[in-house]
Design a protein around this motif. Structure first.
Motif, PDB file in Angstrom:
ATOM      1  N   THR A   4       0.141  13.391   1.210  1.00  0.00           N
ATOM      2  CA  THR A   4       1.225  13.612   0.277  1.00  0.00           C
ATOM      3  C   THR A   4       2.095  12.366   0.262  1.00  0.00           C
ATOM      4  O   THR A   4       2.017  11.516   1.142  1.00  0.00           O
ATOM      5  CB  THR A   4       2.068  14.827   0.694  1.00  0.00           C
ATOM      6  OG1 THR A   4       2.724  14.523   1.943  1.00  0.00           O
ATOM      7  CG2 THR A   4       1.202  16.060   0.877  1.00  0.00           C
ATOM      8  N   VAL A   5       2.950  12.277  -0.746  1.00  0.00           N
ATOM      9  CA  VAL A   5       3.834  11.130  -0.859  1.00  0.00           C
ATOM     10  C   VAL A   5       4.719  11.006   0.376  1.00  0.00           C
ATOM     11  O   VAL A   5       4.974   9.917   0.879  1.00  0.00           O
ATOM     12  CB  VAL A   5       4.698  11.247  -2.137  1.00  0.00           C
ATOM     13  CG1 VAL A   5       5.799  10.199  -2.146  1.00  0.00           C
ATOM     14  CG2 VAL A   5       3.822  11.104  -3.370  1.00  0.00           C
ATOM     15  N   GLN A   6       5.166  12.133   0.927  1.00  0.00           N
ATOM     16  CA  GLN A   6       6.059  12.100   2.073  1.00  0.00           C
ATOM     17  C   GLN A   6       5.357  11.568   3.326  1.00  0.00           C
ATOM     18  O   GLN A   6       6.007  11.004   4.210  1.00  0.00           O
ATOM     19  CB  GLN A   6       6.603  13.513   2.367  1.00  0.00           C
ATOM     20  CG  GLN A   6       7.524  14.056   1.278  1.00  0.00           C
ATOM     21  CD  GLN A   6       6.759  14.815   0.210  1.00  0.00           C
ATOM     22  OE1 GLN A   6       5.556  14.670   0.075  1.00  0.00           O
ATOM     23  NE2 GLN A   6       7.483  15.634  -0.535  1.00  0.00           N
ATOM     24  N   GLU A   7       4.054  11.749   3.438  1.00  0.00           N
ATOM     25  CA  GLU A   7       3.327  11.366   4.641  1.00  0.00           C
ATOM     26  C   GLU A   7       2.930   9.900   4.658  1.00  0.00           C
ATOM     27  O   GLU A   7       2.590   9.372   5.708  1.00  0.00           O
ATOM     28  CB  GLU A   7       2.054  12.221   4.779  1.00  0.00           C
ATOM     29  CG  GLU A   7       2.336  13.683   5.056  1.00  0.00           C
ATOM     30  CD  GLU A   7       1.074  14.515   4.933  1.00  0.00           C
ATOM     31  OE1 GLU A   7       1.007  15.553   5.604  1.00  0.00           O
ATOM     32  OE2 GLU A   7       0.175  14.137   4.167  1.00  0.00           O
ATOM     33  N   PHE A   8       3.002   9.251   3.529  1.00  0.00           N
ATOM     34  CA  PHE A   8       2.491   7.888   3.438  1.00  0.00           C
ATOM     35  C   PHE A   8       3.611   6.871   3.559  1.00  0.00           C
ATOM     36  O   PHE A   8       4.674   7.022   2.956  1.00  0.00           O
ATOM     37  CB  PHE A   8       1.757   7.709   2.108  1.00  0.00           C
ATOM     38  CG  PHE A   8       0.905   6.475   2.070  1.00  0.00           C
ATOM     39  CD1 PHE A   8      -0.319   6.452   2.708  1.00  0.00           C
ATOM     40  CD2 PHE A   8       1.328   5.340   1.424  1.00  0.00           C
ATOM     41  CE1 PHE A   8      -1.113   5.320   2.688  1.00  0.00           C
ATOM     42  CE2 PHE A   8       0.550   4.201   1.392  1.00  0.00           C
ATOM     43  CZ  PHE A   8      -0.671   4.199   2.029  1.00  0.00           C
ATOM     44  N   GLY A  50       5.527   7.120  -9.244  1.00  0.00           N
ATOM     45  CA  GLY A  50       4.859   5.859  -8.955  1.00  0.00           C
ATOM     46  C   GLY A  50       4.157   5.882  -7.614  1.00  0.00           C
ATOM     47  O   GLY A  50       3.036   5.379  -7.470  1.00  0.00           O
ATOM     48  N   ARG A  51       4.795   6.472  -6.627  1.00  0.00           N
ATOM     49  CA  ARG A  51       4.164   6.571  -5.306  1.00  0.00           C
ATOM     50  C   ARG A  51       2.934   7.467  -5.353  1.00  0.00           C
ATOM     51  O   ARG A  51       1.923   7.184  -4.710  1.00  0.00           O
ATOM     52  CB  ARG A  51       5.175   7.091  -4.288  1.00  0.00           C
ATOM     53  CG  ARG A  51       6.308   6.111  -4.015  1.00  0.00           C
ATOM     54  CD  ARG A  51       7.217   6.575  -2.901  1.00  0.00           C
ATOM     55  NE  ARG A  51       8.195   5.544  -2.595  1.00  0.00           N
ATOM     56  CZ  ARG A  51       8.689   5.320  -1.387  1.00  0.00           C
ATOM     57  NH1 ARG A  51       8.294   6.068  -0.369  1.00  0.00           N
ATOM     58  NH2 ARG A  51       9.572   4.372  -1.183  1.00  0.00           N
ATOM     59  N   TYR A  64      -0.298  -3.153 -12.222  1.00  0.00           N
ATOM     60  CA  TYR A  64       1.150  -3.006 -12.079  1.00  0.00           C
ATOM     61  C   TYR A  64       1.509  -2.760 -10.611  1.00  0.00           C
ATOM     62  O   TYR A  64       2.538  -3.254 -10.128  1.00  0.00           O
ATOM     63  CB  TYR A  64       1.638  -1.851 -12.947  1.00  0.00           C
ATOM     64  CG  TYR A  64       3.108  -1.539 -12.760  1.00  0.00           C
ATOM     65  CD1 TYR A  64       4.089  -2.306 -13.378  1.00  0.00           C
ATOM     66  CD2 TYR A  64       3.509  -0.473 -11.953  1.00  0.00           C
ATOM     67  CE1 TYR A  64       5.444  -2.025 -13.198  1.00  0.00           C
ATOM     68  CE2 TYR A  64       4.859  -0.183 -11.764  1.00  0.00           C
ATOM     69  CZ  TYR A  64       5.814  -0.960 -12.385  1.00  0.00           C
ATOM     70  OH  TYR A  64       7.147  -0.691 -12.199  1.00  0.00           O
ATOM     71  N   TYR A  65       0.638  -2.009  -9.931  1.00  0.00           N
ATOM     72  CA  TYR A  65       0.901  -1.677  -8.531  1.00  0.00           C
ATOM     73  C   TYR A  65       0.244  -2.679  -7.575  1.00  0.00           C
ATOM     74  O   TYR A  65       0.782  -2.962  -6.504  1.00  0.00           O
ATOM     75  CB  TYR A  65       0.396  -0.269  -8.237  1.00  0.00           C
ATOM     76  CG  TYR A  65       1.106   0.784  -9.050  1.00  0.00           C
ATOM     77  CD1 TYR A  65       2.381   1.215  -8.695  1.00  0.00           C
ATOM     78  CD2 TYR A  65       0.520   1.321 -10.193  1.00  0.00           C
ATOM     79  CE1 TYR A  65       3.053   2.174  -9.453  1.00  0.00           C
ATOM     80  CE2 TYR A  65       1.183   2.281 -10.953  1.00  0.00           C
ATOM     81  CZ  TYR A  65       2.448   2.697 -10.578  1.00  0.00           C
ATOM     82  OH  TYR A  65       3.118   3.627 -11.338  1.00  0.00           O
TER      83      TYR A  65
END
Length: 220
Positions: free
Chosen positions: A7-11, A27-28, A68-69
């Motif tokens: 998940t976004v929070q874990e990365f 974006g994340r 872009y990333y």
């Protein structure tokens, strides 16, 4: 290793995206989708098919959106390496939490995980494809390969020093490097040599016994 979806929070995104770029939550999430697609292409199709265009096609995303990333293929490869390292760190922490306080038990948990991991077809195929990508990205200096295995070496070194606290940290590191080399060698040779489950179990115990001997400096 089968990579669990993050998940976004874990990365941890620090250092993955070029300096100064601020990412929204969406974006994340897109960065994670790109890295997951990069992982799957390398695992299933091989390094010769690894490209930013291929990732864009898999995600139905324009190449300019991928860029872009990640401005370059090299940036993406470095980010993929970091993504893999973070996945291993998470697994190592879970293993050590479950293993309890015994230094021997914690060391054995790490060894057993590494042995099972190198025997996994997906793990083996992914890393054998990743090695040439990293080597070509850093002009064959070996810098990225060294970075890739730093996580494994750090965790092995710490477990060895827990078990044999009277040795120096440098000596624990040397012993960890020998053990890591043994495991990585088996990633290449084991598929051709292990033909039965009994043989696999015998080999596993021999590997663990040898690793303990190396960690203790040859003492039984």
């Amino acid at each position: 290793m089968s990579m669990e979806r993050k998940t976004v929070q874990e990365f941890d995104f620090e250092g993955l995206i070029q300096t100064g770029k601020r990412l929204s939550r969406a974006g994340r999430a897109t960065v994670l989708r790109i890295l997951e697609a990069a992982f799957e292409i390398l695992r299933t199709e091989g390094y010769e098919h690894f490209s930013m265009q291929a990732i864009g096609r898999r995600l139905d995303m324009r190449l300019s959106n991928v860029q872009y990333y990640f401005k370059s293929r090299g940036d993406l490869i470095r980010a993929l390496m970091c993504y893999v390292q973070q996945s291993y760190i998470r697994r190592y922490r879970e293993l050590l939490h479950q293993a309890g306080d015994s230094p021997e038990g914690r060391f054995r948990a790490l060894l057993e995980f590494n042995f099972e991991d190198i025997g996994d077809d997906d793990t083996r195929h992914f890393f054998i494809q990743l090695w040439p990508l990293l080597s070509s990205t850093d002009d064959y200096t070996g810098e990225l390969m060294q970075q890739l295995y730093e996580t494994q070496l750090q965790y092995l070194s710490e477990r060895i020093h827990e078990m044999v606290p009277d040795i120096s940290l440098d000596e624990a590191r040397i012993r960890a490097e020998i053990i890591a080399a043994m495991f990585e060698g088996f990633m290449v040779t084991a598929p051709a040599s292990v033909d039965t489950e009994k043989h696999r179990r015998t080999l596993k115990e021999a590997v663990i016994r040898t690793a303990f001997s190396i960690a203790r400096g040859g003492a039984d």
